[in-house]
Design a protein around this motif. Structure first.
Motif, PDB file in Angstrom:
ATOM      1  N   GLU A 111       0.814  -1.216   0.000  1.00 30.74           N
ATOM      2  CA  GLU A 111       0.000   0.000   0.000  1.00 30.74           C
ATOM      3  C   GLU A 111       0.850   1.270   0.000  1.00 30.74           C
ATOM      4  OE1 GLU A 111      -3.090   0.472  -0.348  1.00 30.74           O
ATOM      5  OE2 GLU A 111      -3.995  -1.503  -0.066  1.00 30.74           O
ATOM      6  N   MET A 113       2.728   4.239  -1.023  1.00 28.57           N
ATOM      7  CA  MET A 113       2.824   5.024  -2.261  1.00 28.57           C
ATOM      8  C   MET A 113       1.955   4.482  -3.392  1.00 28.57           C
ATOM      9  SD  MET A 113       6.833   6.184  -2.444  1.00 28.57           S
ATOM     10  CE  MET A 113       7.519   4.541  -2.419  1.00 28.57           C
ATOM     11  N   ASP A 115      -0.796   4.255  -5.999  1.00 28.79           N
ATOM     12  CA  ASP A 115      -1.625   5.302  -6.607  1.00 28.79           C
ATOM     13  C   ASP A 115      -2.734   4.727  -7.484  1.00 28.79           C
ATOM     14  OD1 ASP A 115       0.077   4.319  -8.499  1.00 28.79           O
ATOM     15  OD2 ASP A 115       0.945   6.248  -9.077  1.00 28.79           O
ATOM     16  N   VAL A 116      -2.942   3.404  -7.396  1.00 29.45           N
ATOM     17  CA  VAL A 116      -4.040   2.768  -8.097  1.00 29.45           C
ATOM     18  C   VAL A 116      -4.355   1.460  -7.378  1.00 29.45           C
ATOM     19  CG1 VAL A 116      -2.571   1.461  -9.705  1.00 29.45           C
ATOM     20  CG2 VAL A 116      -4.900   2.079 -10.380  1.00 29.45           C
ATOM     21  N   HIS A 117      -5.611   1.036  -7.464  1.00 32.65           N
ATOM     22  CA  HIS A 117      -6.015  -0.239  -6.860  1.00 32.65           C
ATOM     23  C   HIS A 117      -6.823  -1.029  -7.883  1.00 32.65           C
ATOM     24  CE1 HIS A 117      -4.932   1.847  -3.144  1.00 32.65           C
ATOM     25  NE2 HIS A 117      -4.837   0.652  -2.592  1.00 32.65           N
ATOM     26  N   HIS A 132       1.297   0.489  -8.437  1.00 32.69           N
ATOM     27  CA  HIS A 132       2.043   1.732  -8.635  1.00 32.69           C
ATOM     28  C   HIS A 132       2.148   1.954 -10.137  1.00 32.69           C
ATOM     29  CE1 HIS A 132       3.139  -0.141  -4.820  1.00 32.69           C
ATOM     30  NE2 HIS A 132       3.339   1.080  -4.338  1.00 32.69           N
ATOM     31  N   LYS A 133       1.529   2.994 -10.625  1.00 30.52           N
ATOM     32  CA  LYS A 133       1.365   3.194 -12.057  1.00 30.52           C
ATOM     33  C   LYS A 133       2.692   3.175 -12.803  1.00 30.52           C
ATOM     34  CE  LYS A 133      -2.965   5.822 -11.719  1.00 30.52           C
ATOM     35  NZ  LYS A 133      -3.633   7.114 -12.010  1.00 30.52           N
ATOM     36  N   ASP A 154      -8.215   8.580 -15.400  1.00 31.91           N
ATOM     37  CA  ASP A 154      -7.690   8.773 -14.049  1.00 31.91           C
ATOM     38  C   ASP A 154      -8.641   8.109 -13.056  1.00 31.91           C
ATOM     39  OD1 ASP A 154      -6.197   9.531 -11.931  1.00 31.91           O
ATOM     40  OD2 ASP A 154      -6.855  11.629 -11.916  1.00 31.91           O
ATOM     41  N   ASP A 156      -9.128   5.674  -9.593  1.00 35.10           N
ATOM     42  CA  ASP A 156      -8.471   5.174  -8.386  1.00 35.10           C
ATOM     43  C   ASP A 156      -8.612   3.667  -8.255  1.00 35.10           C
ATOM     44  OD1 ASP A 156      -7.693   7.718  -7.667  1.00 35.10           O
ATOM     45  OD2 ASP A 156      -9.535   8.106  -6.529  1.00 35.10           O
TER      46      ASP A 156
END
Length: 516
Positions: A111, A113, A115-117, A132-133, A154, A156
């Motif tokens: 989890e 840093m 920035d996407v799930h 992490h993108k 964009d 999440d």
């Protein structure tokens, strides 16, 4: 030169960037009566000294001694992350790992840093996984387009209902850790994920894993999947297994799990090495499973319905008459007209037209590896008194051992009882007890296993036989340690199981009968 004031200001800037442990050592020095600024120049001197080195080194070269311990720590973090216990214990965790690969590995399923799930899996079995993108985009062109392309959205959270969570984690582990971790339960799903996100090296590893674990039990399922994934090499390997070990493949549980298109391709196969009665019974088993999948009652009419036109690919007229009369004719799957016409096909001079294929399958032609250059006989050899003749062999390509060619009596016709066996590292892979008739010639006589045995390359197997019959028989001479048979190379060596004199140079088991 740098003046003292400017030097001190730079030192203060560096000091603010240093870890707390270094700051605390500086403060302890100040308490002893020396001004803090008097301690700053040595710190700056150390930093300047590092900067003045001309040769640039990679992190792994600077910290070689920490590599093994760091690798262990990375593995611990990976295990924590796989268990979704993804927490970082150290605030300065970056300093624990000398390479960017190891630092990336810490971020796997982490989890920190993120920035996407991803919401991975079908409803009811969904798992939320962090990503992490940047790392994902570097690993996959699909993720790059998803996050940084012209049509990037964009979001999440991204829903991925068509990939299993375990397979998605295996893919993430490859992207983050540069490691491939496959298992028999997840390899197909991982291959699907690798294809979907265009990871060719991971996909190739999955195919290699499948090829090495290929057997009659899973060949039909893998055939179906290999066609779906457009893997022609894997498809060809599956056909080799299905052709040679057709009866085992058709009786496997996996056969009932294939789709209708794959069923038709197997029933249409000319080189299928199986009795037609076995093919018919396998088709009925598949029909029962298909009725369950379609939530239909398993009635005779529904079985015929789900089989559709595929039923005519079964070469029923090529069955032995007894097999047809006691099996297919009484199954209820055939109509009365079809049953009557097939009976007439067997017996009538004027045969009716049938929708069923009436030509027998060609099957596979067995090949023979002969390991002796000559044979002979003497008045006191070759004697059989319950002792074992045995030889070890290895091949450079996968083959299927169907049986052995054996010598017979050297003094007239005789019948032999033969117990044949094939082992690998002490484990019995195949055995059979049968009889064969020797006509008194120096020819070899085949003895077959019930089913061909799959033999993998570069591994020694033990072929053994215990014979009971006329004690005076032919035996081989001038044995070869290596024999080239078509595209397959056989190597031979003596076996410790041999108690009757057979070895590389001479003895029994002159031939290995195989499919390739």
């Amino acid at each position: 030169m740098v003046d003292a004031k400017g030097r001190n200001m730079k030192c203060l800037t560096f000091l603010l960037m240093l870890p707390e442990s270094v700051k605390s050592r500086s403060n302890k020095g100040a308490k002893k009566g020396s001004p803090a600024t008097s301690k700053l120049p040595p710190v700056c001197y150390e930093i300047i000294t590092l900067k003045t080195k001309k040769k640039k080194k990679m992190a792994a070269e600077i910290f070689p001694a920490k590599k093994s311990s760091a690798t262990t720590t990375v593995q611990q973090y990976q295990q924590q992350n796989l268990n979704n216990n993804n927490t970082i214990q150290s605030s300065n965790w970056q300093g624990l790992y000398p390479t960017i690969r190891e630092r990336n590995a810490v971020m796997f399923n982490n989890e920190l840093m993120a920035d996407v799930h991803f919401l991975v899996g079908s409803p009811g079995g969904t798992q939320r996984l962090p990503g992490h993108k940047y790392v994902l985009a570097v690993g996959s062109s699909v993720f790059h387009a998803m996050f940084y392309g012209e049509l990037a959205e964009d979001q999440d959270e991204i829903r991925i209902p068509d990939v299993e969570p375990a397979a998605f984690l295996a893919m993430l582990k490859y992207i983050y850790c540069d490691e491939i971790d496959l298992s028999a339960d997840t390899v197909l799903a991982t291959l699907y994920a690798a294809k979907k996100y265009i990871l060719p090296h991971l996909a190739r590893a999955c195919v290699t894993f499948l090829e090495t674990s290929l057997s009659a039990k899973n060949a039909c399922v893998l055939l179906s999947q290999s066609c779906l994934f457009e893997e022609p090499d894997l498809t060809q390997r599956c056909w080799e297994v299905i052709d040679a070990q057709a009866e085992l493949a058709l009786k496997s549980e996996g056969f009932c799990d294939i789709d209708a298109q794959t069923l038709e391709s197997i029933l249409r196969r000319e080189t299928l090495n199986a009795k037609e009665l076995v093919v018919f019974e396998a088709a009925l088993s598949w029909a029962e499973a298909e009725c369950s999948r379609r939530e239909l009652t398993q009635s005779i009419d529904n079985k015929r319905k789900v089989l559709g036109q595929a039923v005519y690919l079964i070469r029923i007229p090529t069955m032995a008459l007894d097999d047809f009369a006691n099996g297919a004719a009484q199954s209820g799957v055939l109509t009365l007209t079809e049953t009557n016409d097939i009976f007439l096909w067997y017996t009538a001079a004027k045969k009716p037209d049938l929708q069923f294929a009436s030509e027998p399958r060609t099957g596979l032609s067995p090949q023979r590896c002969h390991r002796f250059q000559s044979c002979a006989y003497r008045s006191n050899q070759w004697r059989y008194r319950g002792r074992c003749d045995s030889i070890q062999f290895a091949v450079d390509k996968r083959v299927f051992i169907a049986g052995f060619g054996l010598y017979g009596s050297s003094c007239g016709s005789a019948e032999y009882s033969a117990k044949i066996e094939l082992k690998r590292q002490g484990a019995v892979l195949g055995q059979n007890l049968s009889k064969y008739f020797s006509d008194g010639s120096s020819n070899t006589f085949p003895v077959w296993f019930e089913y061909p045995v799959q033999v993998e390359p570069d591994t020694f197997y033990t072929a053994s036989v215990v014979l009971d019959g006329n004690e005076l028989s032919y035996f081989g001479q001038e044995g070869m340690t290596e024999v080239q048979c078509g595209r397959v190379t056989f190597q031979f060596q003596c076996s410790s199981d041999s108690t009757n004199g057979t070895g590389v140079q001479g003895g029994q088991i002159p031939e290995l009968i195989y499919y390739a």
